[in-house]
Design a protein around this motif. Structure first.
Motif, PDB file in Angstrom:
ATOM      1  N   ARG A  98      10.742   3.555 -20.851  1.00 44.92           N
ATOM      2  CA  ARG A  98      10.066   2.474 -21.578  1.00 44.92           C
ATOM      3  C   ARG A  98      11.053   1.334 -21.819  1.00 44.92           C
ATOM      4  N   GLY A  99      10.502   0.197 -22.196  1.00 42.74           N
ATOM      5  CA  GLY A  99      11.316  -0.932 -22.619  1.00 42.74           C
ATOM      6  C   GLY A  99      12.255  -1.451 -21.559  1.00 42.74           C
ATOM      7  N   ARG A 100      13.507  -1.701 -21.980  1.00 47.93           N
ATOM      8  CA  ARG A 100      14.511  -2.286 -21.079  1.00 47.93           C
ATOM      9  C   ARG A 100      14.808  -1.370 -19.902  1.00 47.93           C
ATOM     10  N   ARG A 101      14.796  -0.064 -20.155  1.00 45.50           N
ATOM     11  CA  ARG A 101      15.067   0.897 -19.074  1.00 45.50           C
ATOM     12  C   ARG A 101      13.993   0.789 -17.987  1.00 45.50           C
ATOM     13  N   LEU A 102      12.737   0.682 -18.397  1.00 49.69           N
ATOM     14  CA  LEU A 102      11.640   0.530 -17.437  1.00 49.69           C
ATOM     15  C   LEU A 102      11.796  -0.778 -16.663  1.00 49.69           C
ATOM     16  N   LEU A 103      12.127  -1.858 -17.357  1.00 46.06           N
ATOM     17  CA  LEU A 103      12.332  -3.139 -16.699  1.00 46.06           C
ATOM     18  C   LEU A 103      13.473  -3.061 -15.687  1.00 46.06           C
ATOM     19  N   HIS A 104      14.592  -2.435 -16.081  1.00 45.90           N
ATOM     20  CA  HIS A 104      15.736  -2.274 -15.183  1.00 45.90           C
ATOM     21  C   HIS A 104      15.338  -1.483 -13.941  1.00 45.90           C
ATOM     22  N   LEU A 105      14.635  -0.372 -14.137  1.00 47.69           N
ATOM     23  CA  LEU A 105      14.218   0.456 -13.003  1.00 47.69           C
ATOM     24  C   LEU A 105      13.218  -0.281 -12.114  1.00 47.69           C
ATOM     25  N   ALA A 106      12.331  -1.061 -12.713  1.00 48.45           N
ATOM     26  CA  ALA A 106      11.347  -1.816 -11.932  1.00 48.45           C
ATOM     27  C   ALA A 106      12.036  -2.865 -11.064  1.00 48.45           C
ATOM     28  N   VAL A 107      12.978  -3.598 -11.637  1.00 47.42           N
ATOM     29  CA  VAL A 107      13.704  -4.617 -10.866  1.00 47.42           C
ATOM     30  C   VAL A 107      14.508  -3.950  -9.753  1.00 47.42           C
ATOM     31  N   ALA A 108      15.219  -2.874 -10.078  1.00 50.65           N
ATOM     32  CA  ALA A 108      15.995  -2.164  -9.058  1.00 50.65           C
ATOM     33  C   ALA A 108      15.080  -1.622  -7.970  1.00 50.65           C
ATOM     34  N   GLY A 109      13.953  -1.064  -8.344  1.00 53.01           N
ATOM     35  CA  GLY A 109      13.016  -0.529  -7.359  1.00 53.01           C
ATOM     36  C   GLY A 109      12.472  -1.600  -6.434  1.00 53.01           C
ATOM     37  N   VAL A 110      12.140  -2.740  -7.002  1.00 50.13           N
ATOM     38  CA  VAL A 110      11.625  -3.832  -6.177  1.00 50.13           C
ATOM     39  C   VAL A 110      12.712  -4.309  -5.220  1.00 50.13           C
ATOM     40  N   LEU A 130       0.828  -1.213   0.000  1.00 49.46           N
ATOM     41  CA  LEU A 130       0.000   0.000   0.000  1.00 49.46           C
ATOM     42  C   LEU A 130       0.857   1.256   0.000  1.00 49.46           C
ATOM     43  N   ARG A 131       1.893   1.244   0.808  1.00 47.32           N
ATOM     44  CA  ARG A 131       2.782   2.417   0.884  1.00 47.32           C
ATOM     45  C   ARG A 131       3.429   2.687  -0.474  1.00 47.32           C
ATOM     46  N   PHE A 132       3.907   1.654  -1.146  1.00 46.38           N
ATOM     47  CA  PHE A 132       4.566   1.858  -2.432  1.00 46.38           C
ATOM     48  C   PHE A 132       3.574   2.160  -3.544  1.00 46.38           C
ATOM     49  N   ALA A 133       2.351   1.659  -3.439  1.00 47.46           N
ATOM     50  CA  ALA A 133       1.332   2.016  -4.429  1.00 47.46           C
ATOM     51  C   ALA A 133       1.015   3.508  -4.342  1.00 47.46           C
ATOM     52  N   VAL A 134       0.862   4.017  -3.123  1.00 48.09           N
ATOM     53  CA  VAL A 134       0.607   5.444  -2.938  1.00 48.09           C
ATOM     54  C   VAL A 134       1.807   6.257  -3.437  1.00 48.09           C
ATOM     55  N   ALA A 135       3.017   5.831  -3.097  1.00 46.53           N
ATOM     56  CA  ALA A 135       4.216   6.540  -3.556  1.00 46.53           C
ATOM     57  C   ALA A 135       4.292   6.545  -5.082  1.00 46.53           C
ATOM     58  N   GLY A 136       3.960   5.426  -5.708  1.00 51.13           N
ATOM     59  CA  GLY A 136       3.970   5.343  -7.163  1.00 51.13           C
ATOM     60  C   GLY A 136       2.977   6.308  -7.794  1.00 51.13           C
ATOM     61  N   LEU A 137       1.783   6.393  -7.217  1.00 56.87           N
ATOM     62  CA  LEU A 137       0.778   7.323  -7.735  1.00 56.87           C
ATOM     63  C   LEU A 137       1.229   8.772  -7.583  1.00 56.87           C
ATOM     64  N   VAL A 138       1.846   9.079  -6.460  1.00 60.79           N
ATOM     65  CA  VAL A 138       2.358  10.445  -6.250  1.00 60.79           C
ATOM     66  C   VAL A 138       3.446  10.754  -7.278  1.00 60.79           C
ATOM     67  N   LEU A 139       4.362   9.817  -7.495  1.00 61.15           N
ATOM     68  CA  LEU A 139       5.433  10.033  -8.476  1.00 61.15           C
ATOM     69  C   LEU A 139       4.884  10.174  -9.890  1.00 61.15           C
ATOM     70  N   LEU A 140       3.878   9.390 -10.235  1.00 58.12           N
ATOM     71  CA  LEU A 140       3.245   9.528 -11.555  1.00 58.12           C
ATOM     72  C   LEU A 140       2.596  10.901 -11.705  1.00 58.12           C
ATOM     73  N   ALA A 141       1.944  11.362 -10.646  1.00 53.67           N
ATOM     74  CA  ALA A 141       1.318  12.690 -10.689  1.00 53.67           C
ATOM     75  C   ALA A 141       2.374  13.787 -10.858  1.00 53.67           C
ATOM     76  N   VAL A 142       3.466  13.687 -10.113  1.00 53.44           N
ATOM     77  CA  VAL A 142       4.549  14.679 -10.231  1.00 53.44           C
ATOM     78  C   VAL A 142       5.145  14.646 -11.628  1.00 53.44           C
ATOM     79  N   ALA A 143       5.381  13.451 -12.158  1.00 49.57           N
ATOM     80  CA  ALA A 143       5.930  13.336 -13.516  1.00 49.57           C
ATOM     81  C   ALA A 143       4.962  13.940 -14.529  1.00 49.57           C
ATOM     82  N   GLY A 144       3.665  13.713 -14.330  1.00 52.62           N
ATOM     83  CA  GLY A 144       2.676  14.288 -15.232  1.00 52.62           C
ATOM     84  C   GLY A 144       2.651  15.804 -15.163  1.00 52.62           C
ATOM     85  N   LEU A 145       2.706  16.338 -13.958  1.00 48.34           N
ATOM     86  CA  LEU A 145       2.722  17.797 -13.791  1.00 48.34           C
ATOM     87  C   LEU A 145       3.973  18.426 -14.402  1.00 48.34           C
ATOM     88  N   ARG A 146       5.078  17.716 -14.315  1.00 51.79           N
ATOM     89  CA  ARG A 146       6.343  18.225 -14.873  1.00 51.79           C
ATOM     90  C   ARG A 146       6.513  17.856 -16.337  1.00 51.79           C
TER      91      ARG A 146
END
Length: 176
Positions: free
Chosen positions: A88-100, A66-82
């Motif tokens: 995308r692609g391999r970079r997204l996969l790399h960041l997702a694995v590192a984040g987890v 729950l904590r990381f879902a809320v953090a993810g939504l906040v980060l998506l909102a900030v990225a959208g505002l900015r």
């Protein structure tokens, strides 16, 4: 033979290659980013307080999710505002694995420990030592160099960690 990497943030690595702008190249940007950096420290350091409170109402892994879902939504909102492009692609996969690995496993494990009775002080000490441990391992294993500024940051962080956890650690030791 592998050549040593330049100190992190030295500006020697190209933003085009990594896809991430190097803030060390833009000193004026550091001051403009100060509010975001302060907010990051406050939010990140609230993890132990929120963990202590949240574990009263949810299981450790549920609370972490729950904590990381809320953090993810906040980060998506900030990225959208900015209006920032998302990876995308391999970079997204790399960041997702590192984040987890870096965040979800780390905090889930800490929350599980706290749920089993580990006080927040020792839990904070364990997490707080991660950057120092990573830096010490990166030198011999990855041939990284630590700049004087990074070393100062590690020492200040270790000092702050000692101050922040000393009371809890001493109280825990006195009880046992």
């Amino acid at each position: 033979m592998i050549s040593p990497s330049p100190p992190l943030g030295s500006g020697d690595r190209s933003a085009a290659r990594s896809g991430v702008p190097d803030t060390a190249v833009r000193p004026a940007g550091r001051l403009a980013e100060l509010p975001a950096r302060v907010a990051l420290v406050i939010v990140w350091s609230s993890g132990f307080l929120s963990g202590t409170l949240g574990l009263r109402y949810a299981a450790p892994y549920t609370f972490a999710a729950l904590r990381f879902a809320v953090a993810g939504l906040v980060l998506l909102a900030v990225a959208g505002l900015r209006r920032q492009r998302l990876p995308r692609g391999r970079r997204l996969l790399h960041l997702a694995v590192a984040g987890v690995l870096v965040q979800a496993v780390q905090f889930s494990s800490i929350y599980a420990g706290m749920d089993l009775g580990v006080p927040s002080g020792p839990a904070a000490l364990i997490i707080g030592l991660y950057p120092l441990t990573a830096a010490l391992l990166a030198v011999p294993l990855l041939h990284e160099r630590i700049s004087a500024g990074q070393l100062l940051g590690l020492v200040l962080g270790l000092g702050g960690l000692a101050l922040a956890t000393a009371g809890t650690l001493l109280a825990h030791r006195v009880r046992h």
